[in-house]
Design a protein around this motif. Structure first.
Motif, short mmCIF file in Angstrom:
data_model
loop_
_atom_site.label_atom_id
_atom_site.label_comp_id
_atom_site.label_asym_id
_atom_site.label_seq_id
_atom_site.Cartn_x
_atom_site.Cartn_y
_atom_site.Cartn_z
N SER A 55 41.16 26.62 -35.35
CA SER A 55 42.57 26.32 -35.12
C SER A 55 43.21 27.25 -34.65
O SER A 55 44.01 26.91 -33.59
CB SER A 55 43.02 25.74 -36.62
N VAL A 56 43.41 28.31 -35.19
CA VAL A 56 44.27 29.46 -34.43
C VAL A 56 43.85 29.79 -33.06
O VAL A 56 44.81 29.94 -32.24
CB VAL A 56 44.17 30.71 -35.73
N LEU A 57 42.45 29.96 -32.96
CA LEU A 57 41.91 30.41 -31.52
C LEU A 57 41.88 29.43 -30.32
O LEU A 57 41.91 29.33 -29.21
CB LEU A 57 40.61 30.78 -31.62
N ASN A 58 42.19 27.83 -31.15
CA ASN A 58 42.11 26.68 -30.38
C ASN A 58 40.78 26.43 -29.48
O ASN A 58 40.99 26.22 -28.27
CB ASN A 58 43.34 26.59 -29.32
N LEU A 59 39.75 26.67 -30.23
CA LEU A 59 38.45 26.82 -29.85
C LEU A 59 37.86 25.53 -29.47
O LEU A 59 38.27 24.58 -30.15
CB LEU A 59 37.37 27.50 -30.71
N THR A 60 37.14 25.32 -28.50
CA THR A 60 36.60 24.08 -28.14
C THR A 60 35.32 23.85 -29.02
O THR A 60 34.95 24.65 -29.52
CB THR A 60 36.26 23.94 -26.54
N GLN A 61 34.78 22.63 -29.13
CA GLN A 61 33.69 22.17 -30.05
C GLN A 61 32.46 23.10 -29.41
O GLN A 61 31.80 23.84 -30.42
CB GLN A 61 33.40 20.90 -30.03
N GLN A 62 31.99 23.45 -28.19
CA GLN A 62 31.22 24.17 -27.70
C GLN A 62 31.60 25.59 -28.02
O GLN A 62 30.43 26.00 -28.49
CB GLN A 62 31.42 23.74 -26.03
N ASP A 63 32.56 26.03 -28.10
CA ASP A 63 32.59 27.30 -28.42
C ASP A 63 32.48 27.71 -30.06
O ASP A 63 31.82 28.54 -30.41
CB ASP A 63 34.00 27.91 -28.11
N ALA A 64 32.89 26.82 -30.89
CA ALA A 64 32.71 26.79 -32.09
C ALA A 64 31.44 26.80 -32.44
O ALA A 64 30.99 27.69 -33.27
CB ALA A 64 33.77 25.73 -32.69
N ILE A 65 30.74 25.62 -31.94
CA ILE A 65 29.23 25.86 -32.06
C ILE A 65 28.27 27.08 -31.69
O ILE A 65 27.61 27.50 -32.39
CB ILE A 65 28.57 24.60 -31.49
N ALA A 66 28.82 27.82 -30.57
CA ALA A 66 28.19 28.75 -30.13
C ALA A 66 28.52 30.06 -30.86
O ALA A 66 27.56 30.85 -31.20
CB ALA A 66 28.68 29.02 -28.78
N ILE A 67 29.55 30.23 -31.66
CA ILE A 67 29.96 31.02 -32.29
C ILE A 67 29.33 30.83 -34.06
O ILE A 67 28.76 31.73 -34.40
CB ILE A 67 31.66 31.44 -32.68
N PHE A 68 29.59 29.72 -34.52
CA PHE A 68 29.35 29.51 -35.95
C PHE A 68 27.87 29.18 -36.04
O PHE A 68 27.49 29.28 -37.42
CB PHE A 68 30.28 28.65 -36.71
N PHE A 69 27.09 28.71 -35.27
CA PHE A 69 25.82 28.15 -35.36
C PHE A 69 24.95 28.70 -34.38
O PHE A 69 24.32 28.10 -33.54
CB PHE A 69 25.77 26.54 -35.05
N SER A 70 24.97 30.05 -34.26
CA SER A 70 24.40 30.64 -33.10
C SER A 70 22.78 30.69 -33.25
O SER A 70 22.15 30.88 -32.09
CB SER A 70 24.86 32.21 -33.02
N HIS A 71 22.42 30.51 -34.23
CA HIS A 71 20.74 30.38 -34.59
C HIS A 71 20.57 29.27 -35.33
O HIS A 71 21.10 28.93 -36.33
CB HIS A 71 20.26 31.57 -35.41
N PHE A 72 19.69 28.38 -34.61
CA PHE A 72 19.47 27.19 -35.38
C PHE A 72 17.92 27.65 -36.06
O PHE A 72 17.10 28.10 -35.28
CB PHE A 72 19.20 25.79 -34.42
#
Length: 74
Positions: A55-72
């Protein structure tokens, strides 16, 4: 929330013209708390913390996934 891409998160913080300290302030937490949550690949990061960062950084869904789920894991 283990295996965060901390470098990508730091890059997004800089892209938004902020510091980790400023992000922590906008999230309503102490800077040392945010640094601790970012250490160890985000192992102590909670979903609510991730939501605040998005929310604060106004991240896109793609950015959020790349940051918080970097290893599947399969």
């Amino acid at each position: 929330m283990a295996n965060m891409n901390i470098n990508k998160l730091k890059g997004k913080i800089v892209e938004n013209g902020m510091t980790v300290e400023a992000l922590a302030e906008k999230m309503g937490i102490d800077r040392s708390t945010l640094y601790r949550k970012m250490s160890n690949d985000g192992e102590t990061m909670l979903v609510k913390d991730a939501n605040r960062i998005v929310s604060v950084l106004n991240l896109t869904q793609q950015d959020a996934i790349a940051i918080f789920f970097s290893h599947f894991v399969a």
